[in-house]
Design a protein around this motif. Structure first.
Motif, PDB file in Angstrom:
ATOM      1  N   HIS A 173      -2.207   1.471   8.407  1.00 27.90           N
ATOM      2  CA  HIS A 173      -3.474   2.033   7.650  1.00 27.90           C
ATOM      3  C   HIS A 173      -5.286   1.767   8.123  1.00 27.90           C
ATOM      4  CE1 HIS A 173      -1.107   4.366   4.108  1.00 27.90           C
ATOM      5  NE2 HIS A 173      -0.644   4.282   5.210  1.00 27.90           N
ATOM      6  N   ARG A 188       2.593   1.552   0.867  1.00 23.82           N
ATOM      7  CA  ARG A 188       2.398   2.425   1.676  1.00 23.82           C
ATOM      8  C   ARG A 188       2.545   2.847   3.253  1.00 23.82           C
ATOM      9  NH1 ARG A 188      -3.940   4.288  -0.308  1.00 23.82           N
ATOM     10  NH2 ARG A 188      -2.747   4.156  -2.639  1.00 23.82           N
ATOM     11  N   GLU A 189       2.780   1.321   3.687  1.00 23.31           N
ATOM     12  CA  GLU A 189       2.852   1.766   5.224  1.00 23.31           C
ATOM     13  C   GLU A 189       4.391   1.662   5.730  1.00 23.31           C
ATOM     14  OE1 GLU A 189      -0.330  -0.603   6.945  1.00 23.31           O
ATOM     15  OE2 GLU A 189       0.954  -2.087   5.458  1.00 23.31           O
ATOM     16  N   TYR A 201      -8.226  -2.006   3.021  1.00 22.49           N
ATOM     17  CA  TYR A 201      -8.039  -0.902   3.976  1.00 22.49           C
ATOM     18  C   TYR A 201      -9.349   0.232   4.111  1.00 22.49           C
ATOM     19  CZ  TYR A 201      -3.968  -3.144   6.584  1.00 22.49           C
ATOM     20  OH  TYR A 201      -3.129  -4.621   7.060  1.00 22.49           O
TER      21      TYR A 201
END
Length: 339
Positions: A5, A135-136, A300
């Motif tokens: 991200h 999330r990644e 990020y």
């Protein structure tokens, strides 16, 4: 492979800092795909020796750069910090300032801090790379696996738990060998080895330098120095206590969180203990996970939030307090302050 991200801003020179194994080189390979790149990897002994002996070689290479390559990537810039002087001269020179763009990675801020702090006079933006976020990881995310083995990319792509254990044990040994012993950061390694295991046991607890010093058989000032080494080599983050008075805040105890749960578990030799929701340690590991996720996503997303914790006089505690940045969403300048 996982989609990271991190999104460096286009048309800017930038630093990319992160502990070894977080995927900085892989990320830049993907980010720079299709571009003409001059790549210098200072982890390679030949490259390190060549540029440490003659930092001016970089300017010579760019002067004879055929075919012209406008993007210059230098891996592990902290190994030859003198190169930063050459890069700054290239950026500031009227003849070369618009010809080249630099992307510089580093896994330690120690040498760079010692050499100044405001890297490239604020002309390069500062980015951080962390282990993978939930999330990644997407559909590959497993809370139980993260609480046991962390989320370093190679660990997450391992075939089985035995391989994950081997990778994390090797990571700890590589860190001690390459960052501590080879760089001669500490003269006497034995007390530091005792300290780092105790620090992992104390992860997320208010730091008592005197108590840890007695256990490691060093004085409290040395313990403070050891913690600073962990922060400078990007192995963890301090979370300061909240107080409206700066003077009183400085007199209270900070906490320290290792940058990856799996690395902390490897240091305290708990990789084979699967987390159980019915065990006290599960709550501490879950707290560690949430705090690491917030730190990573904050960076990020370029939110520039500040984190503290709060403890009342009778011992009640708020694990994390979030202070939003005052209306500033721009990326960090290069002052080596972690998000």
């Amino acid at each position: 492979m996982f989609q990271r991200h991190l999104k460096p801003l286009d048309n800017n020179d930038f630093f990319l800092f992160g502990a070894r194994g977080t995927g900085k080189t892989w990320f830049l390979e993907q980010w720079a795909a299709g571009r003409d790149v001059l790549w210098v990897n200072l982890l390679q002994d030949a490259e390190f020796l060549k540029f440490s002996r003659r930092p001016g070689l970089l300017r010579e290479l760019l002067a004879t750069n055929k075919p012209a390559r406008s993007l210059v990537i230098i891996d592990e810039i902290q190994r030859v910090p003198e190169l930063l002087n050459e890069i700054q001269n290239i950026i500031e020179s009227p003849e070369t300032r618009s010809k080249f763009r630099f992307a510089l990675t580093g896994s330690s801020a120690r040498k760079l801090k010692r050499g100044g702090g405001n890297l490239l006079a604020g002309r390069a933006l500062l980015n951080w790379m962390f282990p993978l976020t939930h999330r990644e990881l997407g559909a590959s995310f497993s809370l139980e696996k993260i609480l046991q083995f962390g989320s370093l990319p190679r660990v997450c792509t391992a075939q089985n738990d035995a391989e994950r254990e081997e990778l994390l044990d090797a990571y700890v040994q590589t860190y001690i060998k390459e960052e501590i012993r080879v760089e001669q950061i500490v003269r006497n390694l034995d007390p530091f080895l005792r300290f780092i295991e105790v620090a992992a046991q104390m992860n997320g607890e208010p730091i008592n330098y005197s108590s840890i010093g007695r256990e490691c058989r060093v004085d409290s000032k040395m313990v403070e120095r050891y913690y600073q080494i962990l922060e400078d080599t990007l192995i963890g983050n301090f979370i300061e206590p909240f107080h409206t008075s700066i003077r009183k805040r400085q007199s209270q105890r900070s906490k320290f969180y290792f940058f990856d749960i799996g690395v902390a578990n490897a240091l305290r030799r708990q990789l084979r203990s699967a987390p159980s929701p019915h065990h006290y340690g599960y709550g501490r590991q879950f707290e560690h996970f949430i705090i690491l996720e917030l730190i990573r996503l904050n960076s990020y997303g370029r939110r520039r939030q500040r984190y503290t914790y709060f403890r009342t006089a009778d011992g009640a505690e708020v694990d994390l307090m979030v202070k939003p940045a005052p209306g500033n969403s721009s990326p960090s300048k290069s002052n080596l302050q972690k998000p």
